[in-house]
Enzyme design. Structure first.
Site, PDB file in Angstrom:
ATOM      1  N   ASN A 157       0.813  -1.231   0.000  1.00  0.00           N
ATOM      2  CA  ASN A 157       0.000   0.000   0.000  1.00  0.00           C
ATOM      3  C   ASN A 157       0.845   1.279   0.000  1.00  0.00           C
ATOM      4  O   ASN A 157       0.444   2.292  -0.553  1.00  0.00           O
ATOM      5  CB  ASN A 157      -1.032  -0.015   1.133  1.00  0.00           C
ATOM      6  CG  ASN A 157      -0.418  -0.096   2.507  1.00  0.00           C
ATOM      7  OD1 ASN A 157       0.745  -0.432   2.667  1.00  0.00           O
ATOM      8  ND2 ASN A 157      -1.219   0.197   3.512  1.00  0.00           N
ATOM      9  N   LYS A 180      12.304  -7.700   2.014  1.00  0.00           N
ATOM     10  CA  LYS A 180      11.419  -8.329   1.029  1.00  0.00           C
ATOM     11  C   LYS A 180      10.209  -7.414   0.834  1.00  0.00           C
ATOM     12  O   LYS A 180       9.342  -7.332   1.690  1.00  0.00           O
ATOM     13  CB  LYS A 180      10.937  -9.712   1.474  1.00  0.00           C
ATOM     14  CG  LYS A 180      10.293 -10.459   0.302  1.00  0.00           C
ATOM     15  CD  LYS A 180       9.339 -11.553   0.718  1.00  0.00           C
ATOM     16  CE  LYS A 180       7.964 -11.079   1.079  1.00  0.00           C
ATOM     17  NZ  LYS A 180       7.194 -10.393   0.012  1.00  0.00           N
ATOM     18  N   PRO A 181      10.170  -6.722  -0.322  1.00  0.00           N
ATOM     19  CA  PRO A 181       8.989  -5.895  -0.596  1.00  0.00           C
ATOM     20  C   PRO A 181       7.832  -6.774  -1.055  1.00  0.00           C
ATOM     21  O   PRO A 181       8.047  -7.927  -1.446  1.00  0.00           O
ATOM     22  CB  PRO A 181       9.460  -4.979  -1.729  1.00  0.00           C
ATOM     23  CG  PRO A 181      10.565  -5.733  -2.412  1.00  0.00           C
ATOM     24  CD  PRO A 181      11.178  -6.663  -1.395  1.00  0.00           C
ATOM     25  N   ALA A 182       6.637  -6.242  -1.049  1.00  0.00           N
ATOM     26  CA  ALA A 182       5.470  -7.003  -1.523  1.00  0.00           C
ATOM     27  C   ALA A 182       5.657  -7.361  -3.001  1.00  0.00           C
ATOM     28  O   ALA A 182       6.181  -6.557  -3.782  1.00  0.00           O
ATOM     29  CB  ALA A 182       4.212  -6.169  -1.354  1.00  0.00           C
ATOM     30  N   GLY A 234       2.083  -5.371   7.933  1.00  0.00           N
ATOM     31  CA  GLY A 234       1.132  -6.197   7.178  1.00  0.00           C
ATOM     32  C   GLY A 234      -0.009  -6.623   8.078  1.00  0.00           C
ATOM     33  O   GLY A 234      -0.317  -5.961   9.086  1.00  0.00           O
ATOM     34  N   SER A 235      -0.609  -7.743   7.742  1.00  0.00           N
ATOM     35  CA  SER A 235      -1.829  -8.139   8.454  1.00  0.00           C
ATOM     36  C   SER A 235      -1.525  -8.729   9.830  1.00  0.00           C
ATOM     37  O   SER A 235      -0.440  -9.278  10.066  1.00  0.00           O
ATOM     38  CB  SER A 235      -2.589  -9.175   7.624  1.00  0.00           C
ATOM     39  OG  SER A 235      -1.897 -10.399   7.656  1.00  0.00           O
ATOM     40  N   GLU A 256       3.872  -3.691  12.661  1.00  0.00           N
ATOM     41  CA  GLU A 256       2.859  -2.665  12.410  1.00  0.00           C
ATOM     42  C   GLU A 256       1.748  -3.403  11.678  1.00  0.00           C
ATOM     43  O   GLU A 256       1.866  -3.710  10.497  1.00  0.00           O
ATOM     44  CB  GLU A 256       3.498  -1.540  11.582  1.00  0.00           C
ATOM     45  CG  GLU A 256       2.764  -0.244  11.683  1.00  0.00           C
ATOM     46  CD  GLU A 256       1.805  -0.055  10.531  1.00  0.00           C
ATOM     47  OE1 GLU A 256       0.631  -0.504  10.681  1.00  0.00           O
ATOM     48  OE2 GLU A 256       2.206   0.506   9.507  1.00  0.00           O
ATOM     49  N   LEU A 257       0.695  -3.740  12.427  1.00  0.00           N
ATOM     50  CA  LEU A 257      -0.321  -4.662  11.902  1.00  0.00           C
ATOM     51  C   LEU A 257      -1.613  -3.918  11.560  1.00  0.00           C
ATOM     52  O   LEU A 257      -1.611  -2.717  11.372  1.00  0.00           O
ATOM     53  CB  LEU A 257      -0.544  -5.782  12.923  1.00  0.00           C
ATOM     54  CG  LEU A 257       0.742  -6.524  13.338  1.00  0.00           C
ATOM     55  CD1 LEU A 257       0.459  -7.567  14.405  1.00  0.00           C
ATOM     56  CD2 LEU A 257       1.420  -7.172  12.131  1.00  0.00           C
ATOM     57  N   CYS A 290      -3.590   1.406   6.778  1.00  0.00           N
ATOM     58  CA  CYS A 290      -3.862   0.822   8.110  1.00  0.00           C
ATOM     59  C   CYS A 290      -4.501   1.832   9.053  1.00  0.00           C
ATOM     60  O   CYS A 290      -5.240   1.446   9.953  1.00  0.00           O
ATOM     61  CB  CYS A 290      -2.575   0.332   8.754  1.00  0.00           C
ATOM     62  SG  CYS A 290      -1.782  -0.931   7.800  1.00  0.00           S
ATOM     63  N   GLU A 397     -10.912  -4.797   9.119  1.00  0.00           N
ATOM     64  CA  GLU A 397     -10.273  -3.726   8.360  1.00  0.00           C
ATOM     65  C   GLU A 397     -10.816  -3.755   6.923  1.00  0.00           C
ATOM     66  O   GLU A 397     -10.714  -4.786   6.247  1.00  0.00           O
ATOM     67  CB  GLU A 397      -8.767  -3.989   8.374  1.00  0.00           C
ATOM     68  CG  GLU A 397      -7.949  -2.833   7.936  1.00  0.00           C
ATOM     69  CD  GLU A 397      -6.459  -3.077   8.199  1.00  0.00           C
ATOM     70  OE1 GLU A 397      -5.997  -4.219   8.022  1.00  0.00           O
ATOM     71  OE2 GLU A 397      -5.766  -2.109   8.551  1.00  0.00           O
TER      72      GLU A 397
HETATM   73  C1  SIN Z   1       0.062   2.052   6.733  1.00  0.00           C
HETATM   74  O1  SIN Z   1      -0.974   2.005   6.110  1.00  0.00           O
HETATM   75  O2  SIN Z   1       0.542   1.028   7.231  1.00  0.00           O
HETATM   76  C2  SIN Z   1       0.858   3.304   6.954  1.00  0.00           C
HETATM   77  C3  SIN Z   1       0.177   4.535   6.655  1.00  0.00           C
HETATM   78  C4  SIN Z   1       0.918   5.758   7.140  1.00  0.00           C
HETATM   79  O3  SIN Z   1       2.137   5.727   7.359  1.00  0.00           O
HETATM   80  O4  SIN Z   1       0.269   6.775   7.311  1.00  0.00           O
END
Ligand code: SIN
Length: 494
Positions: A157, A180-182, A234-235, A256-257, A290, A397
């Site tokens: 994202n 490792k990027p998506a 990620g999730s 960071e989920l 997120c 979500e």
């Molecule tokens: C995210 O969606 O994980 C990050 C969004 C942000 O940094 O504002």
């Protein structure tokens, strides 16, 4: 628009300062989510490639950590300058592979770069401590050391900013990284690596292993003893698996989920400001964020007025290819993502919600196979009213451009509703009552709280969640702590 991104299309793995094919020479396809067109075939890292990258990072870590803080700071600063000099090319590349409107992509490049700039400065301020001892013949010193080799796994994202937010503090602290990027969006990560190389960041300090085999690469990252820390965005479901995998070596982990941000508007709020904040928070990146507002709690006395104003604001959103002028909502990342969002809307309607507004699908592409693919990924922004608290739109979500409104009557009730979630990443409140702001600041179970604002992310602030939204913080001086070990030295004197 003049296309300027082509020199940034790198399609190899980046290991030990070299661009290389994968061990089995296989590649995977990266597609434009707005058109379905192939952008590039990218080398598909195998577990053996990931191990090679870890070994390179481990070798480079010794000399990288030996550099002075100002040497690391200067290199990061140079990297930041190059990213900003190439903002337009990087933004176009981002729109191409991720779909977000070009203006937002430009914003993401500046946002990602701001982490590099912030940590270039912070690299020089990794202070230790001197603690008054319990005995006069002792001295207690506290020093900070890099945790070592760090593995990162980042989402599609924000393919630039999420990686920059991990690489910058890691490098500032003296760590080296395998990333490792998506698989949907590896090109932005590879472009960042290219600029790091040009900036003079030594071979092995940053290694990028794009791969279609996410699980297998994750297993290498979590099982290799040379990797001392994992940072994942990620999730929550995947985060839980990674925690279990990291347990074997007691590897440090930052997560960071997922989020499920409540957006609460009280009767005394500035309604126009609340609507502006709602649009910014909900529709940034087509809702694939997120920290997006996920459920709207609106006081019953202003519910209809808010709904009317939000509808009017949503009517100005323009859905389309992110390269088209004035487009504000791009495609979702995949057809699967679109189907998931649609199933949430259907579920809410079955439970009694009503669609108060949904933009017509106004795709300009009508002529080719690619264009009909594109219609598949676009989800017209929708506003649902009278959404019940047990709807999936409220409990899970959404990751799409759908806003669901719920009425509330009292502050106590809305705090209870907002906290009734396993997530605790972000929350937003609109009110002018200072006493209420104090109560909400204390009682809302969240890692981040936007008060009369719908946007709260920036490099100077600690980004992160509580409950099942994660561990640790990114950005700010707190973001460095996750990449540092504290060492206590006890000196005795005779
Ligand atoms: C995210 O969606 O994980 C990050 C969004 C942000 O940094 O504002």
């Amino acid at each position: 628009m003049i296309a300027v991104y082509s020199s940034f299309i790198k399609n190899k793995l980046f290991i030990d300062g070299d661009w290389c094919s994968s061990a089995d020479e296989k590649t995977f396809a990266v597609m434009n989510p707005a058109t379905g067109e192939l952008i590039a075939q990218v080398a598909d890292a195998t577990p053996a490639d990931a191990t090679r990258a870890i070994n390179a990072a481990a070798r480079a870590q010794i000399t990288w950590a030996e550099k002075t803080a100002s040497e690391r700071s200067r290199l990061l600063r140079c990297w930041f300058d190059l990213v900003m000099q190439n903002q337009e090319s990087l933004a176009q590349l981002l729109t191409l592979e991720q779909g977000k409107p070009l203006a937002e992509a430009r914003g993401e490049i500046a946002y990602g770069a701001s982490y590099i700039e912030w940590f270039a400065e912070e690299a020089k301020r990794i202070y230790g401590d001197v603690i008054p001892p319990l005995a006069n013949n002792q001295r207690i010193l506290v020093t900070k050391q890099p945790v070592g080799v760090v593995a990162t796994i980042t989402p599609w994202n924000f393919p630039n900013a999420m990686l920059a937010r991990k690489l910058a503090p890691a490098l500032a602290a003296g760590c080296t990284v395998i990333a490792k990027p998506a698989a949907e969006t590896p090109l932005s990560a590879l472009a960042l690596a290219q600029l790091a190389l040009e900036a003079g960041i030594p071979a092995g300090v940053i290694n990028i292993v794009p791969s279609s085999q996410a699980q297998a690469i994750g297993e290498v990252f979590t099982s290799n003893i040379l990797v001392r820390k994992l940072s994942f965005t990620g999730s929550t479901a995947v985060g839980k698996k990674l925690i279990a995998q990291c347990a074997a070596d007691v590897k440090r982990i930052t997560l960071e989920l997922g989020g499920n941000a409540p957006f609460i508007v009280f009767e005394d709020a500035d309604l126009d400001a609340a609507v502006t904040g709602a649009i910014a928070s909900k529709f940034r990146n087509a809702g694939q964020t997120c920290v997006c507002a996920n459920r709207f709690y609106i006081h019953q006395s202003i519910y209809d007025a808010f709904c009317q104003k939000l509808t009017a604001a949503m009517q100005t959103l323009k859905l389309g290819n992110g390269f088209t002028d004035e487009v504000t909502i791009g495609p979702l990342i995949s057809l699967r993502a679109k189907e998931k969002v649609q199933s949430f809307v259907d579920d809410a309607v079955q439970r009694g919600a009503r669609i108060a507004y949904q933009a017509a699908i106004q795709t300009p592409f009508q002529t080719s196979a690619a264009e009909s693919f594109a219609q598949g990924n676009f989800f017209p922004p929708a506003l649902l009213v009278d959404v019940p608290q047990d709807a999936r739109l409220v409990c899970e979500e959404i990751f799409g451009p759908v806003a669901g409104l719920i009425r509330f009557a009292t502050e106590e009730q809305v705090i209870q509703l907002a906290n009734a979630s396993e997530y605790g990443l972000a929350a937003y409140v609109y009110t002018r009552d200072a006493n209420r702001i104090k109560r909400l600041s204390e009682q809302l179970q969240t890692g981040m709280l936007g008060i009369n604002t719908g946007l709260l992310s920036n490099a100077a602030a600690p980004f992160g969640g509580i409950k099942q939204s994660g561990w640790g913080r990114e950005g700010s001086r707190y973001g460095l702590d996750d990449y540092l070990n504290i060492k206590y030295l006890c000196e005795a004197f005779s």
